[in-house]
Design a protein around this motif. Structure first.
Motif, PDB file in Angstrom:
ATOM      1  N   VAL A  49       0.830  -1.200   0.000  1.00 30.63           N
ATOM      2  CA  VAL A  49       0.000   0.000   0.000  1.00 30.63           C
ATOM      3  C   VAL A  49       0.864   1.248   0.000  1.00 30.63           C
ATOM      4  O   VAL A  49       1.918   1.292   0.646  1.00 30.63           O
ATOM      5  CB  VAL A  49      -0.911   0.005   1.253  1.00 30.63           C
TER       6      VAL A  49
ATOM      7  N   LEU B 157      -4.052   1.779   9.217  1.00 34.70           N
ATOM      8  CA  LEU B 157      -3.684   0.685   8.311  1.00 34.70           C
ATOM      9  C   LEU B 157      -2.781  -0.344   8.991  1.00 34.70           C
ATOM     10  O   LEU B 157      -2.847  -1.537   8.683  1.00 34.70           O
ATOM     11  CB  LEU B 157      -3.005   1.235   7.058  1.00 34.70           C
TER      12      LEU B 157
ATOM     13  N   ASN C 139      -2.449  -8.195   6.813  1.00 33.89           N
ATOM     14  CA  ASN C 139      -2.116  -8.380   5.389  1.00 33.89           C
ATOM     15  C   ASN C 139      -1.835  -7.077   4.647  1.00 33.89           C
ATOM     16  O   ASN C 139      -1.865  -7.048   3.417  1.00 33.89           O
ATOM     17  CB  ASN C 139      -3.232  -9.152   4.658  1.00 33.89           C
ATOM     18  N   ILE C 140      -1.558  -6.002   5.387  1.00 29.85           N
ATOM     19  CA  ILE C 140      -1.244  -4.717   4.767  1.00 29.85           C
ATOM     20  C   ILE C 140       0.206  -4.348   5.047  1.00 29.85           C
ATOM     21  O   ILE C 140       0.652  -4.377   6.191  1.00 29.85           O
ATOM     22  CB  ILE C 140      -2.178  -3.611   5.299  1.00 29.85           C
TER      23      ILE C 140
ATOM     24  N   VAL D 279     -10.300  -2.341   2.572  1.00 30.62           N
ATOM     25  CA  VAL D 279      -9.211  -3.312   2.459  1.00 30.62           C
ATOM     26  C   VAL D 279      -9.762  -4.709   2.199  1.00 30.62           C
ATOM     27  O   VAL D 279      -9.189  -5.479   1.413  1.00 30.62           O
ATOM     28  CB  VAL D 279      -8.324  -3.290   3.722  1.00 30.62           C
TER      29      VAL D 279
ATOM     30  N   HIS E 139      -7.310  -8.710  -4.923  1.00 32.74           N
ATOM     31  CA  HIS E 139      -5.851  -8.718  -5.022  1.00 32.74           C
ATOM     32  C   HIS E 139      -5.251 -10.034  -5.513  1.00 32.74           C
ATOM     33  O   HIS E 139      -4.405 -10.014  -6.408  1.00 32.74           O
ATOM     34  CB  HIS E 139      -5.249  -8.342  -3.671  1.00 32.74           C
TER      35      HIS E 139
END
Length: 378
Positions: A3, A20, A25-26, A112, A119
Motif C-alpha cells: 500500500v 492501516l 495483510n497490509i 481493504v 488482489h
C-alpha cells in the motif's frame, strides 16, 4: 498487500498509517505528498493499493488516477477526500472506493477487505490461465472486474446503466422496445433507437478488453446477458441472508460479516430510475436484518457497542424510525450511558416535531420513563 499513501497533508499520513497498521495483510511501502514522487516510486516498486487525496498540488488525485489506469492496471485507487461531490467522477474512472474524511478504522477495513478479495487475481498465479472469472459489485456503485483485464472502464454512463439493466434481467432476453422505454424514456422513438444501438456498441467495446464481449447476447429484437460462475455482491448478500431466520450467539460473528457486504445502496449515487423498487427493497431487507442483529447483540450483553454503531447507521438512513430509536435507547441503557440515552431521546422528539408536527408514541414515552428511572437509581 503493498500500500502507498498520497496526501499533501503530513498529518493524514500519520492517521492513515495508524489505522492501516492495525489491519492484517497490509504492508505500507511508501507515503508521498505529491503525485510526481509517487509516480517515480511506482516506476521501480509496484504497489497493489493507493490511498489518494483528490485535492493535491500541481496534479490532482483524479488526474493521477487517470494516468495510473493507463500505466498501472493492477494498482487499485481509493480516494480519500474532504469533498463528496467528486464521487461520480471517481467511479467513472473506476476507483475501487471513495472515502470521505474524517477516516475511520471501520471504513478502511471495509475497503481493504474488498481490495483483498480482488488482489489475489492480479498475482499471476491462476491455476487455469484460461479462466476469467468476473466480479460484479453493485452495492454502493457499479463495478465490474475480471481476472483477465482488471476493472471495466465504461465508455459512457448509459453503457454502464445498460449493463446494470441486463444484469438484473440475467437469464432473460429483453426486447428493444422495453429497453428504449426504460433506459431512453422520454426521447422520440427514432432517437431512442439510435441511442440504444450506440449504447449496445459502447457496452460491448467496454467489455471487449476483458474477454467479456460475448456476455451480451442478441437476436432480431432482443438483448440479454449470459452470466455463469460470476460473483455478484447483491446476490451473495441476499443468498446469505436466507440462512439467518434466527440470529443468536452461535452465528453473531457470521451475521456481522454479512452486514459488511452492504457498503451502500444498490448502484450507489447512480440510482437508475428503473431500479428504484429494487433499491428500496434491498434497503428494507438491510434494515430488517440490522434490527434483528442489533437485538441479538443486545441479548449477548457484550455486543452493546456494536449494536449502537449499527443502529446509528440505520438511523442515518431514516431518522424517523421509532423502532431503531427504541433499540438505541435500550442499548444506551444497557451501557449505563445516561447522557447518550437522554440526548438520543430528545433528538428523536425534536426531529418528529419538526418533520411531522407530532410527538413520540405513548409506548416510547413509557419506555423512556422506565429506563430513565432505572438509570437514575444506579
Amino acid at each position: 498487500m503493498k500500500v502507498i499513501i498520497i496526501d499533501d497533508e503530513k498529518a493524514m499520513h500519520l492517521i492513515m498509517r495508524k489505522f492501516l497498521e492495525k489491519i492484517p495483510n497490509i504492508q505500507i511501502i511508501g507515503s508521498f505528498q505529491d503525485t510526481n514522487s509517487a509516480t517515480l516510486f511506482l516506476n521501480n516498486q509496484p504497489a497493489d493499493l493507493a490511498f489518494v487525496d483528490i485535492s493535491m498540488p500541481n496534479e490532482s488525485g483524479m488526474q493521477f488516477a487517470k494516468r495510473m489506469a493507463e500505466t498501472c492496471n493492477n494498482l487499485h485507487i481509493v480516494f480519500v477526500t474532504s469533498h463528496k461531490e467528486y464521487a461520480i467522477d471517481a467511479f467513472d474512472i473506476f476507483a475501487l472506493d471513495y472515502i470521505v474524511k474524517p477516516v475511520s478504522l471501520e471504513r478502511l477495513q471495509k475497503t481493504v477487505r474488498r481490495a483483498l478479495a480482488i488482489h489475489p487475481l492480479s498475482e499471476g498465479t491462476k491455476e487455469d490461465q484460461n479462466a476469467n472469472r468476473i466480479f460484479i459489485y453493485c452495492m454502493g456503485g457499479l463495478e465490474v472486474r475480471s481476472e483477465q483485464g482488471g476493472g471495466v472502464k465504461w465508455i459512457s454512463r448509459k453503457s454502464a446503466e445498460l449493463f446494470g439493466y441486463l444484469l438484473f434481467n440475467r437469464g432473460r432476453m429483453v426486447s428493444r422496445t422495453r429497453l428504449m422505454e426504460d433506459i431512453f424514456g422520454g426521447m422520440p422513438p427514432k432517437n431512442a433507437e439510435t441511442y440504444l444501438n450506440t449504447t449496445i456498441y459502447q457496452l460491448r467495446k467496454s467489455l471487449e478488453p476483458h474477454g467479456l464481449k460475448s456476455l451480451v447476447k442478441s437476436n432480431t429484437d432482443s438483448y440479454g446477458m449470459d452470466i455463469a460462475d460470476v460473483y455478484i455482491d447483491f446476490v451473495e448478500f441476499e443468498d446469505k441472508l436466507k440462512g439467518f431466520d434466527v440470529i443468536d450467539a452461535s452465528n453473531l460473528d457470521e451475521a456481522i460479516a454479512i452486514e459488511e457486504l452492504f457498503v451502500g445502496d444498490l448502484f450507489g449515487e447512480r440510482a437508475f430510475l428503473w431500479a428504484l423498487s429494487d433499491i428500496e427493497r434491498f434497503a428494507r431487507i438491510y434494515a430488517v436484518f440490522i434490527k434483528k442483529l442489533a437485538m441479538a447483540l443486545l441479548n449477548d450483553h457484550d455486543g452493546d457497542s456494536v449494536a449502537v454503531r449499527l443502529l446509528h447507521k440505520l438511523l442515518a438512513r431514516n431518522e424517523l424510525d421509532e423502532e431503531v430509536t427504541t433499540l438505541l435507547l435500550n442499548a444506551y441503557a444497557a451501557q449505563m450511558d445516561r447522557g447518550s440515552f437522554i440526548r438520543q431521546y430528545r433528538q428523536y422528539v425534536k426531529i418528529l416535531r419538526k418533520e411531522l408536527g407530532m410527538g413520540p408514541s405513548q409506548k416510547l414515552v413509557v419506555l423512556y420513563s422506565h429506563l430513565l428511572s432505572n438509570l437514575d437509581r444506579v
